[in-house]
Motif scaffolding. Structure first.
Motif, PDB file in Angstrom:
ATOM      1  N   SER A   4       9.509  -8.334  27.123  1.00  0.00           N
ATOM      2  CA  SER A   4       8.053  -7.950  27.931  1.00  0.00           C
ATOM      3  C   SER A   4       8.414  -7.043  28.830  1.00  0.00           C
ATOM      4  N   GLY A   5       9.558  -7.176  29.648  1.00  0.00           N
ATOM      5  CA  GLY A   5       9.844  -6.356  30.761  1.00  0.00           C
ATOM      6  C   GLY A   5      10.736  -5.052  30.740  1.00  0.00           C
ATOM      7  N   LEU A   6      11.288  -5.208  29.722  1.00  0.00           N
ATOM      8  CA  LEU A   6      12.240  -3.930  29.583  1.00  0.00           C
ATOM      9  C   LEU A   6      12.132  -3.184  28.127  1.00  0.00           C
ATOM     10  N   ILE A   7      12.083  -3.920  26.858  1.00  0.00           N
ATOM     11  CA  ILE A   7      12.212  -2.968  25.879  1.00  0.00           C
ATOM     12  C   ILE A   7      10.908  -2.093  25.792  1.00  0.00           C
ATOM     13  N   SER A   8       9.667  -2.686  25.890  1.00  0.00           N
ATOM     14  CA  SER A   8       8.444  -1.976  25.527  1.00  0.00           C
ATOM     15  C   SER A   8       8.380  -0.750  26.691  1.00  0.00           C
ATOM     16  N   LYS A   9       9.182  -0.877  28.090  1.00  0.00           N
ATOM     17  CA  LYS A   9       9.005   0.164  29.004  1.00  0.00           C
ATOM     18  C   LYS A   9       9.966   1.200  28.611  1.00  0.00           C
ATOM     19  N   ALA A  10      11.247   0.881  28.062  1.00  0.00           N
ATOM     20  CA  ALA A  10      12.294   1.819  27.542  1.00  0.00           C
ATOM     21  C   ALA A  10      11.643   2.864  26.705  1.00  0.00           C
ATOM     22  N   TYR A  11      10.732   2.296  25.869  1.00  0.00           N
ATOM     23  CA  TYR A  11      10.032   3.206  24.830  1.00  0.00           C
ATOM     24  C   TYR A  11       9.043   4.025  25.392  1.00  0.00           C
ATOM     25  N   ILE A  12       8.476   3.573  26.635  1.00  0.00           N
ATOM     26  CA  ILE A  12       7.267   4.346  27.169  1.00  0.00           C
ATOM     27  C   ILE A  12       8.179   5.500  27.852  1.00  0.00           C
ATOM     28  N   PHE A  13       9.132   5.188  28.546  1.00  0.00           N
ATOM     29  CA  PHE A  13       9.890   6.074  29.450  1.00  0.00           C
ATOM     30  C   PHE A  13      10.445   7.155  28.521  1.00  0.00           C
ATOM     31  N   LEU A  14      11.011   6.734  27.452  1.00  0.00           N
ATOM     32  CA  LEU A  14      11.164   7.893  26.278  1.00  0.00           C
ATOM     33  C   LEU A  14      10.071   8.834  26.067  1.00  0.00           C
ATOM     34  N   LEU A  15       8.833   8.138  25.773  1.00  0.00           N
ATOM     35  CA  LEU A  15       7.802   9.201  25.567  1.00  0.00           C
ATOM     36  C   LEU A  15       7.514  10.046  26.612  1.00  0.00           C
ATOM     37  N   ILE A  16       7.789   9.549  27.814  1.00  0.00           N
ATOM     38  CA  ILE A  16       7.465  10.506  29.151  1.00  0.00           C
ATOM     39  C   ILE A  16       8.667  11.512  28.889  1.00  0.00           C
TER      40      ILE A  16
END
Length: 506
Positions: A254-266
């Motif tokens: 919840s804290g890291l994996i989903s955020k890494a995908y969003i950062f990659l999208l950015i």
């Protein structure tokens, strides 16, 4: 000082090397090596952050002896350093905070394998942060997907197997769409390095050729990463995934994996396609609408839950909506707010999941609200941790969540067309957040009227930590609370760094 330029490569390869070594170690050695690796990785990424802040510019690290467009590259700037450092700190605290449950929830012969998966995730997350090659990003997306499924289903109870199946189906669907998108991108541009693709995309738009295929590419990549990050309506896998895995896994997923995908999208929006092209494609309007919907639907679903971990999982769906709403505003201020909320959510959700497990431990293992009464007094550190995380998510001043919501509201003013719906949904979502989080906080501090209410089906005796375990748990709670306070009290330097990093990202 230029030697620091090697640190992104060192941190990624060190994590991958440790994954190989960990597979041959007993569980105690695997834990020690994993902890040492993440600690060293934190220091390396902090050095990269310091270096890029001092120099005020990003740099490219060429892997091997072949420059672009044939070779592979890493690229580091302030934003990459900030994300790498934050991800490493949260990974370390999540592993330490959930260490006792790792030993209790997993079979003896699978604990070393669990730490192998953690090592792989650490390396893959850093690779997604630093890579300047879009196909390399896909490779590490797959490593992340496989390792994430591994740390989920390794517990091997019926619900985790079902949750892992749902998670893998959705993740592989997202990965497939992403792969099709980059395949079409390569057909259009002939490049895989992000900077070279951006130049080709600018030329395509300037010439007016292949604009429809380029729009399709943007759509495929965006949808793929939205599915993997759990944006509404692709969030239905979250409750079981986060609710039944071991607490360390819930915190990392919840804290890291989903955020890494969003950062990659950015990164792709800025460095691969070009933000001007993204804005003209209207994809941001779609993200904005679904972000607003996620903020409401996720919160309503959380209110209806009677399980503390499933409630926290639905809250994650709502918080993902906040991030995409900020991206959808289409302004620099909106993107800054979205990235700041990535940091806030990354340090708050693990706090909530780990503290929730502590409350459950002193409630006969139950996660039901009716059985958690008085648990805040029976496990004081967990009660305080959950209360702080809840207040941050609601948006109480002093904590990171308040700054996030303030940044979102301020950013909406810069886009008059989206200002009113943003402010309305932000207000409604905040009220809904208060309903389910403060209700839970009140419940865990309410005296239990009848001890027999704790005699639930499948109940086990309350877990008693050893002195060492208790001390480690308290230290993890303190660190997570301190991170929330840092985001709340020292937000200006952080937002300045994010703004500078966005400038370097293009």
């Amino acid at each position: 000082m230029d030697f620091i330029r090697n640190f992104p490569f060192f941190s990624i390869m060190f994590a991958m090397l440790c994954a190989i070594l960990t597979s041959a170690l007993p569980k105690k050695g695997a834990k020690v090596l994993c902890t040492v690796m993440i600690s060293i990785s934190t220091l390396l990424n902090a050095a990269v952050l310091y270096y890029t802040c001092v120099t005020g510019e990003s740099y490219v690290y060429i892997m091997g002896h072949f420059p672009a467009p044939w070779g592979n590259e890493l690229r580091a700037g302030v934003l990459e350093g900030l994300m790498g450092t934050t991800f490493s700190i949260v990974m370390l605290l999540s592993v330490l905070g959930g260490a006792r449950h790792i030993n209790e929830d997993l079979a003896e012969n699978k604990i070393s394998l669990y730490y192998v998966m953690i090592d792989l995730l650490q390396g893959a997350l850093l690779a997604l942060v630093y890579t300047n090659d879009i196909f390399t990003a896909y490779v590490f997306i797959e490593i992340t997907t496989i390792a994430s499924g591994g740390i989920l289903m390794i517990r091997q109870i019926g619900r985790t197997t079902l949750a892992a199946t749902r998670y893998m189906i959705m993740s592989l669907l997202g990965s497939g769409l992403f792969l099709i998108g980059i395949t079409l991108m390569y057909d259009l541009t002939g490049h895989l390095l992000m900077s070279n693709i951006q130049q080709s995309c600018a030329q395509i738009v300037a010439d007016g050729r292949y604009t429809v295929p380029l729009t399709v590419v943007v759509g495929l990549i965006t949808i793929g990463l939205c599915i993997k990050s759990g944006l509404f309506p692709f969030h239905f896998w979250m409750p079981d995934t986060y609710g039944y895995s071991t607490p360390a896994s819930s915190s990392i997923l919840s804290g890291l994996i989903s955020k890494a995908y969003i950062f990659l999208l950015i990164k792709i929006f800025y460095r691969v396609i070009g933000f001007d092209i993204i804005s003209s494609s209207k994809v941001l309007n779609v993200l904005f609408v679904f972000g607003l919907a996620a903020m409401i639907i996720g919160s309503v679903s959380a209110i209806r839950e009677n399980d503390i971990r499933r409630m926290t999982a639905y809250s994650s769906a709502a918080q993902i909506g906040y991030i995409f709403m900020g991206i959808g505003l289409g302004t620099s201020a909106g993107m800054t707010a979205a990235i700041f909320h990535i940091l806030t959510h990354a340090v708050t959700k693990p706090l909530l999941f780990i503290s929730a497990s502590g409350l459950s431990d002193v409630s006969n293992g139950s996660k039901k609200f009716r059985d958690l009464q008085d648990s805040g007094f029976r496990n004081v550190p967990a009660g305080i941790g959950f209360m702080v995380g809840s207040l941050s998510m609601v948006g109480l001043p002093l904590f990171g969540g308040f700054i996030s919501k303030l940044l979102f509201a301020t950013a909406s003013v810069q886009n008059p067309n989206k200002m009113l719906p943003t402010l309305i949904v932000l207000a409604i979502s905040t009220v809904l957040n208060a309903v389910y989080f403060l209700r839970t906080v009140i419940r865990i501090y309410r005296p239990a009227a009848d001890k027999e209410t704790l005699q639930v089906e499948g109940a086990r005796p309350d877990v008693r930590m050893t002195f060492g375990q208790q001390r480690l748990f308290v230290m993890v709670m303190i660190c997570f609370v301190a991170l929330n306070l840092v985001l709340g009290l020292y937000s200006q330097p952080i937002t300045n760094a994010i703004t500078a990093g966005l400038t370097m990202l293009a």
